[in-house]
Each structure stands twice: as C-alpha cells, then as structure tokens.
Design a protein around this motif. Sequence first.
Motif, short mmCIF file in Angstrom:
data_model
loop_
_atom_site.label_atom_id
_atom_site.label_comp_id
_atom_site.label_asym_id
_atom_site.label_seq_id
_atom_site.Cartn_x
_atom_site.Cartn_y
_atom_site.Cartn_z
N ALA A 52 48.48 10.72 48.70
CA ALA A 52 47.17 10.76 48.03
C ALA A 52 46.90 12.08 47.68
O ALA A 52 46.31 11.69 46.45
N TYR A 93 44.49 7.92 51.11
CA TYR A 93 44.63 7.98 51.64
C TYR A 93 44.67 6.78 52.89
O TYR A 93 46.17 6.36 53.05
N LYS A 94 43.81 6.36 52.94
CA LYS A 94 43.14 5.08 53.29
C LYS A 94 44.02 4.29 52.84
O LYS A 94 44.70 2.69 53.37
N MET A 106 40.65 15.58 55.88
CA MET A 106 40.39 16.47 54.61
C MET A 106 40.05 17.53 54.28
O MET A 106 40.63 18.59 52.85
N ALA A 147 51.03 9.28 54.10
CA ALA A 147 50.54 9.02 53.50
C ALA A 147 49.70 10.09 52.18
O ALA A 147 48.87 10.07 51.47
N MET A 148 49.69 11.12 53.28
CA MET A 148 49.05 12.06 52.66
C MET A 148 50.26 12.68 51.49
O MET A 148 48.70 13.05 50.88
N LEU A 200 38.84 11.61 59.17
CA LEU A 200 39.26 11.85 58.19
C LEU A 200 38.13 12.74 57.19
O LEU A 200 39.54 13.42 55.87
N SER A 254 47.04 4.20 50.56
CA SER A 254 48.55 4.43 50.71
C SER A 254 48.67 4.02 52.50
O SER A 254 49.54 3.35 52.80
N TYR A 255 47.52 4.87 52.86
CA TYR A 255 48.42 4.15 54.27
C TYR A 255 48.18 2.38 54.98
O TYR A 255 49.07 1.94 55.79
#
Length: 222
Positions: free
Chosen positions: A30, A75-76, A56, A26-27, A52, A78-79
């Motif tokens: 992002a 990130y949120k 970041m 996810a990182m 988070l 994608s995760y």
Amino acid sequence: MSTDLRLVLFDMDGTLVDSQGAITGAMAEAFAEVGHVAPTRDAVLSIIGLSLDLAMAELAPGADGPTLDALVEGYKSSYMKARKAGGQAHSPLYPGTLEMLAALDAVPEYLLGVATGKSQRGLDAVVAAHELTSFVTRQSADHHPSKPHPSMVLTAMAETGVAPEHTVMIGDTSYDIDMGRTAGVHTIAVDWGYHPADQLNADYTINSFAELAPLLHRLWKA
C-alpha cells in the motif's frame, strides 16, 4: 441479564490468528503504491487492533486526506488478494486454538464471541477459512468506533444478555485490554501477540491456550 451465562470474547489478529506477515506485506504494498517508504515491522505491529483509517493516520502522520484514503484502499486490495490466494496459510491459527475453542464451547454456560479491528468481510473470511463455528456474537470495525472504545464489548454483552462481571475480553494489545477495562469486564492478555504482555496491565496473563479454561473456572468459581 442472565446470572448463569458467561461471555468469553476474543480479539482476532495476534490472539487467535498470526496475521503479522499478511498485515506487514499488505502495508508495504500500500505504501509503495503511493510512493511512500513503508513503515517498519514494529510500527505496523504497534497499530494492529485499530480501525484501518486510524492505523494509517498513525503510520503516515504527515499524509493528506487523499493519500490516507489511497493507503486504506491499497491495503484492503492487497490484503484481500493475498487472502484469496493463501487460504488458511494467510492467517494461521496459533497452536491450540481449535482445541481451546472446542473445550470452552462444550461448557453449557459459556458463550464465545469475537471483538476485532478487522472489517466484517475480513472477519467472516477468517471464520470461514478455519471453520470457527463457535462464535455467537461477532463484532467488527465496520459497525463500531475503533478500539479502545468499549462499543464492541458493550454490544456483545447486550446481544447475549451477559453482565460485565460475567464477561472476559481476551487480547494481545493495549487496545484490547483498554477496551475491556472501559467496558467494565475482566481482561486477559496473551503473551504471544503483538504488544508486550507485561505492559498491558491486564487482570490476568496466559502463556498458552491450555491455561485459559482453568483460569476461567477459577475466575467464575470465586
């Protein structure tokens, strides 16, 4: 406060579940979305446990406010997508986790809880996916300052009525151990997580969950 009850608090990522693949993936997505080079795996693992926004800021120290906000939201998103698609496999439990939780939950004096840098939504999703029904207190990043601030541990003790000397914080990162130490509770490091256990200066270290119940028995029998 109760003199009989004992509170056993667990970190989530790197302690109960192995989420490093999900987090690093996810990182990477992002950072790609904002045109930045993704941080290394070691860099990502070093910030697991932080809220988070702070994570970041650590991973992209030169980024401006809007970029950091975009990284957090990317990130949120994608995760969450990966979690919905992956189910239990997205963040698998470490070996022996369910057996350990069941054994501790069977001890009448023990209360189990979680203190995690995850969002409440993320915590609830992991609990539901793995049917982790033993936790009587769940502290998440949505309602507290980031670790290592002791707020999560202090709130868990207040909710359960358990004193610091009858509480343990179990985790895999310096943020977990420092949080527990600041709250005045016993600290236990696991050696399979994301920070080197020999650098955490915890009161105790375990090499498997099979060692936890005997350790707690010795600790509170003394």
